[in-house]
Design an enzyme around this catalytic site. Structure first.
Site, PDB file in Angstrom:
ATOM      1  N   HIS A   1      -4.793  -4.735  -0.149  1.00  0.00           N
ATOM      2  CA  HIS A   1      -5.038  -3.794  -1.116  1.00  0.00           C
ATOM      3  C   HIS A   1      -5.020  -4.547  -2.360  1.00  0.00           C
ATOM      4  O   HIS A   1      -5.011  -3.976  -3.331  1.00  0.00           O
ATOM      5  CB  HIS A   1      -3.787  -3.010  -0.922  1.00  0.00           C
ATOM      6  CG  HIS A   1      -3.970  -2.006   0.139  1.00  0.00           C
ATOM      7  ND1 HIS A   1      -4.573  -0.906   0.171  1.00  0.00           N
ATOM      8  CD2 HIS A   1      -3.561  -2.132   1.417  1.00  0.00           C
ATOM      9  CE1 HIS A   1      -4.675  -0.286   1.192  1.00  0.00           C
ATOM     10  NE2 HIS A   1      -3.802  -1.148   2.107  1.00  0.00           N
TER      11      HIS A   1
ATOM     12  N   SER B   1       0.761  -1.305  -0.097  1.00  0.00           N
ATOM     13  CA  SER B   1       0.028   0.019  -0.149  1.00  0.00           C
ATOM     14  C   SER B   1       0.595   1.403  -0.070  1.00  0.00           C
ATOM     15  O   SER B   1       0.347   2.191  -0.470  1.00  0.00           O
ATOM     16  CB  SER B   1      -0.943   0.146   1.312  1.00  0.00           C
ATOM     17  OG  SER B   1      -0.089  -0.114   2.381  1.00  0.00           O
TER      18      SER B   1
ATOM     19  N   LYS C   1     -11.651  -2.463   2.490  1.00  0.00           N
ATOM     20  CA  LYS C   1     -11.391  -2.004   0.994  1.00  0.00           C
ATOM     21  C   LYS C   1     -12.100  -1.989  -0.015  1.00  0.00           C
ATOM     22  O   LYS C   1     -13.217  -1.575   0.071  1.00  0.00           O
ATOM     23  CB  LYS C   1      -9.603  -2.328   0.695  1.00  0.00           C
ATOM     24  CG  LYS C   1      -8.569  -1.484   1.391  1.00  0.00           C
ATOM     25  CD  LYS C   1      -8.491  -2.115   2.692  1.00  0.00           C
ATOM     26  CE  LYS C   1      -7.284  -1.602   3.607  1.00  0.00           C
ATOM     27  NZ  LYS C   1      -7.003  -1.830   4.687  1.00  0.00           N
TER      28      LYS C   1
END
Length: 444
Positions: free
Chosen positions: A262, A234, A294
């Protein structure tokens, strides 16, 4: 040495000087019993005040830096509503690059309606640990769907992504074991390793050969070994060669954890993450870790893997056993988002297009994007904390919201702006943003 680093050191020196002056004043106090008693009482009082703790001094120093540099803090800005590709802050609309809703599900009306229905059915909280009285049908529905998605036996959902790594690593490994992780691994992996009591070592970022050499030297000294890497990093927006890491873990008889916080919904043609991106069979990874905050539009974390692993975690992981169950509405939202991800691969394709566009245009403008592969995360390295703060504030004035990353989160020379790309960003928003950053770079 950058200006930000120089000023940081100067401020630190001033803070130390003030501390020394206070200590000198105390030493120079009259040496009479009453004065000594007062001094002792003052010392004890200081030890029981948060203001005297080094952590507070660090926060105070950060504030002093901002005041000295006359840079307004870009943190803790209040968003007025749903934050996606755009957001409302203080009544003004901004193009938003500071949010993890990579496929736009966090504001999706269908997903929101399912979460609302879950509130009507189950209330706003599970109100108990799942093993005691907090189990709801939606918890197992979500876990079964995630297990099917990862093609594993089972899955266990936790109330926090960060706590997932901490409690799982701590529950499975301890003294006599070894945990080796990428040098840029997330704080949750590092914290879990530290708290486990196992030996902790790191290897150079994405360097499977360095990992192989390390394990060749030390593997025989430990009982169990865990290798921890991420699917998409990230901070830098790059990803590992998963095939090579699987080969290393198999060669040395280790467990492999892949943090897909992610990369789920981002990597791979259909968003199935790093294994789809690299063409690796799911069973070659022992612990598939991910978060629901996310792509999956909720909050919490999960571990997908074999049945013995899931059984151990359900009965022994403190972060599951002693924690309240995931709020049913959040579980339903993540389940709905997962189903939407599977049904709408075009969102993944659009995200890939926008990320690659940002990367290509930034490189063409001469911006330093480091090792980013252009999937959802693209940093622009400024080279100093001061410049990162100034650029973030200047972009904010132009209606663009992006967060800077300062020392000590990264080295001073690696200070940056970090852009999170969403499938809902428009091509024009990408181009306008890159152009604005390029102007700032040209004027600095």
């Amino acid at each position: 040495m950058g200006l930000g680093e120089t000023l940081r050191q100067q401020l630190a020196a001033k803070a130390l000087k003030r501390q020394l002056e206070r200590a000198t004043d105390a030493i120079d106090a009259p040496g009479v019993p009453d004065a000594q008693a007062a001094q002792a009482a003052q010392t004890l009082s200081a030890r029981s005040r948060f203001e005297a703790m080094p952590q507070y001094q660090q926060v105070k120093l950060m504030r002093e830096m901002g005041e000295t540099l006359r840079v307004e803090s870009p943190f803790f800005r209040v968003h007025d509503g749903i934050a996606g590709a755009t957001t409302q802050i203080g009544g003004r609309e901004y193009v938003n690059f500071a949010n993890y809703s990579y496929l736009g599900f966090a504001g999706d009306p269908v997903i929101a309606s399912r979460a609302k229905a879950a509130i009507d059915r189950y209330g706003t909280s599970a109100s108990a640990s799942r093993i005691v009285a907090g189990e709801r049908p939606v918890h197992r529905e979500l876990e079964r769907a995630l297990a099917a998605f990862y093609e594993t036996d089972d899955c266990v959902a936790f109330v926090s992504g960060h706590a997932t790594n901490v409690t799982v690593i701590g529950a499975l490994f301890g003294p006599g074991d070894l945990i080796v992780h990428d040098a840029l691994a997330h704080n949750s992996i590092v914290q879990g390793a530290q708290l486990s009591g196992a030996k902790r070592l790191s290897f150079a970022h994405n360097d499977w050969q360095a990992l192989d050499e390390l394990l060749t030297r030390v593997r025989r000294e430990y009982r169990h070994v865990l290798i921890a890497i991420e699917g998409l990093y990230s901070m830098d927006g790059d990803f590992p060669d998963l095939e090579r890491f699987c080969e290393v873990k198999e060669r040395h008889g280790a467990f492999l954890l892949v943090d897909e916080a992610h990369s789920l919904g981002v990597l791979g043609a259909t968003g199935r993450g790093i294994r789809e991106q690299c063409g690796v069979a799911p069973e070659r990874v022992d612990l598939w870790m991910g978060t629901m905050s996310k792509t999956l539009a909720g909050c919490g974390g999960f571990i997908a893997g074999c049945q013995p692993l899931a059984d151990m975690l359900r009965h022994l992981a403190p972060g599951f056993l002693y924690s309240v169950g995931l709020a049913p509405a959040l579980a339903e939202a993540s389940l709905a988002a997962l189903e939407a991800l599977i049904a709408q691969p075009e969102r993944v394709a659009r995200l890939r297009e926008r990320g690659h566009q940002f990367l290509a245009e930034a490189r063409a403008a001469g911006l330093n994007v480091g090792t980013s592969a252009g999937y959802a995360v693209v940093p622009v390295i400024t080279g100093s904390s001061l410049k990162a703060a100034q650029w973030a504030n200047a972009l904010f004035e132009e209606g663009i919201n992006v967060q800077p990353i300062f020392y000590p989160a990264v080295e001073e020379k690696a200070a940056r702006l970090r852009f999170f790309i969403c499938s809902t960003h428009e091509a024009e928003q990408i181009s306008r943003t890159v152009g604005a950053v390029a102007r700032l770079a040209g004027n600095s």
